[in-house]
Design an enzyme around this catalytic site. Structure first.
Site, mmCIF file in Angstrom:
data_model
loop_
_atom_site.group_PDB
_atom_site.id
_atom_site.type_symbol
_atom_site.label_atom_id
_atom_site.label_comp_id
_atom_site.label_asym_id
_atom_site.label_seq_id
_atom_site.Cartn_x
_atom_site.Cartn_y
_atom_site.Cartn_z
ATOM 1 N N SER A 161 -0.549 -5.833 8.163
ATOM 2 C CA SER A 161 -0.122 -4.734 9.032
ATOM 3 C C SER A 161 -1.165 -4.425 10.098
ATOM 4 C CB SER A 161 0.153 -3.484 8.197
ATOM 5 O OG SER A 161 0.504 -2.396 9.015
ATOM 6 N N GLU A 168 0.825 -1.207 0.000
ATOM 7 C CA GLU A 168 0.000 0.000 0.000
ATOM 8 C C GLU A 168 0.859 1.257 0.000
ATOM 9 O OE1 GLU A 168 -2.811 2.521 2.981
ATOM 10 O OE2 GLU A 168 -3.044 0.345 3.082
ATOM 11 N N SER A 190 -8.580 -8.596 7.222
ATOM 12 C CA SER A 190 -8.550 -9.520 6.088
ATOM 13 C C SER A 190 -8.869 -10.960 6.493
ATOM 14 C CB SER A 190 -7.163 -9.477 5.417
ATOM 15 O OG SER A 190 -6.900 -8.207 4.878
#
Length: 402
Positions: free
Chosen positions: A318, A187, A379
């Protein structure tokens, strides 16, 4: 490259799609079957608490799949359904979860191979379909795929796109983007590709180092060596830190991002004064709602009387790492696992530490009645959380019988 113009042109291309293909209802049924959990819904309905035998599970009140992740996974499923015979690629993992990425491979969706740290796009044919993952792709990758004539399916989370728009504003105002993030994270790589001049700081300690340099000057060579992999080409700390704007990787700790923003605002105020502050400092709110909600829920959960904490999510996730950090700062025995198979037995669990090391802890599950806190990253499917909870129940039931 004029990244803003390129992005606008790409989005109007007939080979670009970011809205799906009209298979939402059919895909929703499939996703519910594969990823949702009746047990997790039961725990939600019971005020996020479930007790069986000697085990009480306390579930965080915000956890698991966020809207952006659900959207990305759904669009990937739609893409396979819409292009049943075409070759489909993803520029990286669709999200940071091993079970979901394994499912992509089972659906014959390929991942761009990586050689010596670089992606090999030569495998992608001109008529292939390429999915951009939830955390986006760099401008350079998009340009390459566009020039190849690929069909591009863009699942980039809107919160990530919001950060891209922010660094575009920095660039327009000739501000250097100071990005709170991990320079190797996909990202942040994507975000920095939209920036003009940029500097990536991992944490408040690195931000303080930069702030001290702005105010007092330091060894220039030391600075450039310290941030060699975390700044734009040709970065000059003596020139490029005169005007700064704040941005962030959306999965970083909310509180730390806010602290970094305040630090640089105070730094520029101290150096340039209140009259000129707005010429030298820009800040927009780019903290992701889902990240904030999960961190806030974790902060509430660790205030309870827990015996241990289980944090479930990909080891390269993360936002999951940040949840684990919150738990460890509280002093709780806390175990970050990605799949249920990490739980070997009552006496053994394999888990990831904050430094990235994979270790095995013995005698991790206390005897007698216990309260276990559980959360998962943005996720992580509910089904994976269910598997972990059921494994804990089963292990404790076995020891109770013995």
């Amino acid at each position: 490259m004029d990244t803003k113009t390129f992005k606008r042109t790409l989005q109007h291309s007939e080979n670009y799609n970011r809205k799906g293909f009209g298979h939402q209802a059919e895909v929703a049924t499939q996703l519910q079957s594969e990823y949702q959990s009746s047990l997790i819904q039961e725990i939600r309905d019971r005020n996020y608490t479930l007790q069986r035998g000697d085990v009480t599970i306390r579930l965080a009140q915000a956890f698991g799949f966020c809207w952006g992740v659900e959207r990305a996974v759904a669009m990937a499923y739609e893409t396979r359904k819409h292009f049943p015979t075409e070759r489909i690629w993803i520029t990286n993992e669709i999200i940071h979860n091993p079970s979901v990425n394994q499912r992509m491979q089972e659906m014959q969706v390929g991942f761009i191979p990586v050689e010596a740290g670089n992606k090999d796009f030569s495998v992608v044919g001109n008529n292939d379909v390429v999915i951009l993952p939830a955390f986006g792709a760099s401008v350079q990758e998009m340009q390459l795929l566009s020039e190849k004539g690929c069909k591009i399916v863009d699942t980039t989370c809107p919160w990530v796109s919001k950060v891209w728009n922010t660094v575009e504003k920095h660039k327009k105002g000739d501000h250097t983007s100071i990005i709170h993030g991990k320079y190797k994270h996909e990202e942040t790589i994507a975000t920095s590709s939209f920036a003009g001049k940029y500097l990536i700081v991992l944490n408040l300690k690195e931000a303080q180092y930069v702030a001290d340099y702005i105010l007092h000057g330091r060894n220039r060579e030391e600075f450039l060596q310290k941030f060699a992999k975390a700044c734009s080409a040709g970065f000059d700390p003596d020139k490029d830190l005169e005007r700064v704007g704040i941005a962030n990787q959306t999965t970083m700790l909310k509180g730390e991002t806010e602290q970094i923003g305040k630090l640089f605002e105070h730094t520029m105020l101290q150096k340039y004064g209140p009259v000129e502050l707005n010429q030298h400092f820009q800040s927009f709110n780019t903290i992701c709602d889902a990240t904030q909600e999960r961190q806030d829920a974790m902060l509430e959960l660790v205030q309870e009387n827990l015996d241990l904490m289980i944090v479930i999510g990909g080891f390269n996730s993360s936002n999951t790492t940040q949840l684990q950090q919150i738990s460890q700062e509280r002093g709780l025995p806390s175990y970050h696992i990605d799949v249920v198979e990490r739980i070997k037995s009552v006496n053994s669990i394999e888990h990831r530490q904050l430094n990235g090391e994979l270790v095995t802890t013995e005698n991790w599950l206390p005897a007698g009645k216990i309260v276990v806190g559980v959360t998962s990253g943005a996720s992580t499917p509910d089904k994976v959380v269910e598997d972990v909870i059921e494994k804990i129940f089963a292990l404790k039931a076995t020891t109770a019988v013995v």
